[in-house]
Motif scaffolding. Structure first.
Motif, mmCIF file in Angstrom:
data_model
loop_
_atom_site.group_PDB
_atom_site.id
_atom_site.type_symbol
_atom_site.label_atom_id
_atom_site.label_comp_id
_atom_site.label_asym_id
_atom_site.label_seq_id
_atom_site.Cartn_x
_atom_site.Cartn_y
_atom_site.Cartn_z
ATOM 1 N N ARG B 331 0.838 -1.214 0.000
ATOM 2 C CA ARG B 331 0.000 0.000 0.000
ATOM 3 C C ARG B 331 0.860 1.246 0.000
ATOM 4 O O ARG B 331 1.865 1.313 0.681
ATOM 5 C CB ARG B 331 -0.940 -0.006 1.209
ATOM 6 C CG ARG B 331 -2.092 -0.956 0.996
ATOM 7 C CD ARG B 331 -3.178 -0.899 2.067
ATOM 8 N NE ARG B 331 -3.986 -2.108 1.976
ATOM 9 C CZ ARG B 331 -4.980 -2.284 1.092
ATOM 10 N NH1 ARG B 331 -5.318 -1.321 0.260
ATOM 11 N NH2 ARG B 331 -5.651 -3.434 1.038
ATOM 12 N N GLY B 332 0.445 2.194 -0.809
ATOM 13 C CA GLY B 332 1.210 3.444 -0.871
ATOM 14 C C GLY B 332 2.113 3.529 -2.086
ATOM 15 O O GLY B 332 2.510 4.624 -2.476
ATOM 16 N N LEU B 333 2.432 2.388 -2.697
ATOM 17 C CA LEU B 333 3.296 2.425 -3.886
ATOM 18 C C LEU B 333 2.438 2.496 -5.151
ATOM 19 O O LEU B 333 1.640 1.605 -5.416
ATOM 20 C CB LEU B 333 4.197 1.188 -3.929
ATOM 21 C CG LEU B 333 5.177 1.149 -5.117
ATOM 22 C CD1 LEU B 333 6.172 2.313 -5.051
ATOM 23 C CD2 LEU B 333 5.940 -0.167 -5.157
ATOM 24 N N GLU B 334 2.608 3.555 -5.882
ATOM 25 C CA GLU B 334 1.825 3.783 -7.092
ATOM 26 C C GLU B 334 2.410 3.031 -8.288
ATOM 27 O O GLU B 334 3.636 2.977 -8.449
ATOM 28 C CB GLU B 334 1.810 5.278 -7.437
ATOM 29 C CG GLU B 334 0.814 6.093 -6.637
ATOM 30 C CD GLU B 334 -0.625 5.815 -7.073
ATOM 31 O OE1 GLU B 334 -0.871 5.718 -8.284
ATOM 32 O OE2 GLU B 334 -1.501 5.683 -6.173
ATOM 33 N N GLU B 364 -7.747 1.861 -7.557
ATOM 34 C CA GLU B 364 -6.606 1.833 -6.661
ATOM 35 C C GLU B 364 -5.372 1.580 -7.521
ATOM 36 O O GLU B 364 -5.333 0.619 -8.280
ATOM 37 C CB GLU B 364 -6.809 0.695 -5.652
ATOM 38 C CG GLU B 364 -6.119 0.921 -4.318
ATOM 39 C CD GLU B 364 -6.224 -0.327 -3.442
ATOM 40 O OE1 GLU B 364 -5.567 -0.351 -2.391
ATOM 41 O OE2 GLU B 364 -6.940 -1.281 -3.815
ATOM 42 N N GLY B 365 -4.371 2.436 -7.420
ATOM 43 C CA GLY B 365 -3.246 2.383 -8.343
ATOM 44 C C GLY B 365 -2.046 1.609 -7.847
ATOM 45 O O GLY B 365 -0.915 2.091 -7.962
ATOM 46 N N ARG B 366 -2.256 0.396 -7.324
ATOM 47 C CA ARG B 366 -1.084 -0.322 -6.800
ATOM 48 C C ARG B 366 -0.975 -1.730 -7.371
ATOM 49 O O ARG B 366 -0.347 -2.594 -6.773
ATOM 50 C CB ARG B 366 -1.111 -0.361 -5.269
ATOM 51 C CG ARG B 366 -2.267 -1.146 -4.697
ATOM 52 C CD ARG B 366 -2.214 -1.129 -3.175
ATOM 53 N NE ARG B 366 -3.250 -1.994 -2.647
ATOM 54 C CZ ARG B 366 -3.035 -3.231 -2.156
ATOM 55 N NH1 ARG B 366 -1.833 -3.726 -2.103
ATOM 56 N NH2 ARG B 366 -4.036 -3.968 -1.730
ATOM 57 N N PHE B 367 -1.580 -1.936 -8.528
ATOM 58 C CA PHE B 367 -1.515 -3.266 -9.135
ATOM 59 C C PHE B 367 -0.722 -3.248 -10.444
ATOM 60 O O PHE B 367 -0.572 -2.207 -11.078
ATOM 61 C CB PHE B 367 -2.924 -3.815 -9.379
ATOM 62 C CG PHE B 367 -3.705 -3.998 -8.111
ATOM 63 C CD1 PHE B 367 -3.537 -5.126 -7.324
ATOM 64 C CD2 PHE B 367 -4.597 -3.008 -7.681
ATOM 65 C CE1 PHE B 367 -4.244 -5.288 -6.142
ATOM 66 C CE2 PHE B 367 -5.310 -3.154 -6.500
ATOM 67 C CZ PHE B 367 -5.138 -4.295 -5.729
#
Lengths: 397, 397
Positions: B331-334, B364-367
């Motif tokens: 979480r937190g890494l874009e 959510e931009g972490r995938f």
């Protein structure tokens, strides 16, 4: 239609299929051998690009530039989109230009699948008026545009669609002068709208190619956004289902490419490689040289069988290319789907395309499209005789 | 994407291409020899029908009925439409169901080209909520539907889209129970809307086929209009660009067929004949048996290279089929297109698909979607190392 064609005994002068006996089996087999040889790259079996094979686009661009020496092959290739037959190019062109309620200017008669497609997209058609010879009449169009300006229809015109070489269905071509006059009239009316030129039958001339340049090189069309569509399947092998469009308006082309990305992201890369091989090694041109006299002989066979109708007031022009005869019945004789003629022809075992399908409404129902491409010569003669027998009976009655 | 792939040195874990080294050259060559032999009918080089080759539809129907013994092959074949890849089936399905402003219910994540296509057609997407395991959550959907009833969004839902076997991009499958619970929840909410099941990767399992039946045979879906789409190109040769859909709602299928008539009136008859030959003589199945361990080994190669990321808080599930790994960053890494990670990966010479493209907004931009299909094993290992180096640097910082 395809199902009707399979009914035993029924002879179809309706289907726009190509001559089955001359399909280029050897050319396709030889291209397939080359492309699938153990030492050949397997890349044609992989996805290609959305725009189409570079190799194919370059060959097609060079070919078009040979037909119209003013054109720059580099520009043509970059502005080209390979499609699933030219049909998809027409679909994408309209889909990206028009919203429901918009209008497209068409010839009368025009390609009936185009009219059906417009209707499916909720787009209307307006007809370019014709002169006594039945060809698009620029001066009458000028007057019509004034009228459409008054009714608000001119503002809804989004494109003009021309089938300008051996038209499906009329068999006629637009000469350069008339094609340019149409552009001038539109331009003078402030309607510099996109033009879609459907040149599907351009290479299917029987003797000499038609001398008119396409809208791509005619000066009067220079300021119009232009899309020029041609098929690779009608003149070669319909079963490969490939066509292409050249578009000189990058925004429009990229929109089409974008939508194509959603529809299929690229036409069959393998089919493209096969056609590229045939274009490159001369097989494509040899196939054209082979089929031209075949279609000319088929035209003759059908015309000979139909000749008695001339005395009954039927008229038509002899086409110099393409796959169709466009017959006008004597005034008063209906040819539409539910007409006595159409029913009697079905009973007599011969199918035709009612001409009103090729005319934007309100349509005059006395035309007939006959295709001479599918049937062998003796069956064409028999189909023609059946048609004549029915037509003579109904013309007399 | 295709252009980026061609940049020297750049390794693409983004492109959904298939394994180039195992493309079925021999199977296609042998089918072409047979179909183009001097004594074979030339009919595959002629137009086919809009619906698709009867021979091919019958083979595919029998195949599907073997996978799901309750299904009637006769009905399947009659309700089948052959398309230009399954992509065209998805396009036609949505085009005939939805008007601009309508909504389609999708999984999260879902196939990103489907989301782009919806957007191109002016159609919105609403996401089925997921549970802690990341799978579609029927109970949460029930609550969401109540909310959408209040906002008026439920009335605009026209279809539900499921990628239920080795999903692109998640690699996961829906088990029968969960798939049926979704139908029950929709049904109880009065939403017996068309379901589109995208089974593109169903046959690309590595070991055993996934045990879940499709919506075509699951009782809970019985009263829903159903379309089941599968591709012939991903598991065989992408260059042939063929797919198909089975649709149990005749009105809907005929509408799709009608629009397909305007888009291309039938997919390449020749490509259909080639695939029919390979299905009939066993080459198609031999090709599947050949590629399954190849993709499994490629999955392993990429996973091995990525393994150090687990210690940094990255997570993913091992897929049992398909072509993709779906990674969740800490979480937190874009990971989006304009993120530091994406830019750094490009600089390091490795491409991925940002996961937010596969998620209906707000995303959510972490995938990250990684494909292990295109690159050879050693390049996969190198691409994985490059990705890990960048990700470790950014996870640490």
């Amino acid at each position: 239609m395809a199902q009707a064609v399979e009914r035993p005994g029924l002879l179809s002068l309706a289907a726009g299929f190509t001559d089955p006996a001359s399909l280029p089996r050897e050319a396709v087999a030889s291209a397939a051998r080359l492309r699938l040889a153990p030492d050949a790259p397997t890349e044609p079996l992989q996805y290609g690009t959305n725009q189409g094979r570079l190799e194919l686009r370059e060959l097609l661009a060079a070919r078009l530039a040979r037909a119209e020496p003013g054109l720059d092959p580099g520009l043509l290739g970059r502005g080209m989109l390979v499609t699933n037959g030219s049909q998809q190019a027409l679909y994408l062109a309209v889909q990206t230009l028009c919203d429901p309620g918009d209008l497209v200017l068409v010839e009368q008669p025009t390609y009936f699948v185009f009219l059906e497609m417009l209707s499916g997209l909720g787009v209307g058609a307006r007809a370019i008026p014709v002169d006594d010879s039945g060809l698009a009449d620029p001066e009458a169009l000028r007057r019509r545009l004034v009228e459409w300006r008054r009714t608000g229809e001119a503002e809804r015109l989004r494109a003009v669609y021309l089938v300008s070489y051996y038209s499906n269905p009329s068999g006629r071509s637009l000469d350069a002068d008339r094609k340019e006059r149409l552009a001038e009239v539109l331009s003078e009316a402030g309607l510099v709208i996109p033009v879609v030129e459907d040149a599907a039958y351009r290479e299917l001339h029987f003797r000499e190619p038609h001398p008119a340049a396409s809208v791509l090189s005619l000066p009067a069309w220079a300021s119009f956004p232009k899309l020029y569509a041609q098929t690779l399947t009608k003149p070669f092998a319909t079963g490969l289902k490939l066509g292409y469009a050249v578009c000189d308006d990058e925004t429009w082309r990229l929109k089409m490419q974008h939508v194509k990305g959603h529809q299929d992201f690229g036409s069959s890369n393998f089919a493209q490689a096969l056609v590229a091989t045939a274009l490159g090694n001369g097989d494509y041109d040899r196939q054209l040289e082979r089929v031209r006299p075949i279609y000319e002989a088929k035209r003759d066979a059908l015309e000979t069988a139909l000749a008695p109708l001339r005395a009954r007031g039927w008229t038509w022009e002899q086409p110099a290319g393409g796959l169709y005869l466009w017959l006008a019945a004597p005034r008063g004789l209906e040819t539409s789907m539910d007409s006595a003629l159409c029913r009697a022809c079905l009973e007599a075992g011969v199918l035709y395309v009612p001409g009103d399908l090729c005319l934007p409404a309100p349509a005059e129902g006395r035309f007939v499209r006959l295709s001479f491409a599918l049937l062998p010569v003796d069956a064409l003669a028999e189909a023609g005789r059946r048609f004549v027998a029915v037509a003579e009976r109904l013309t007399a009655g």
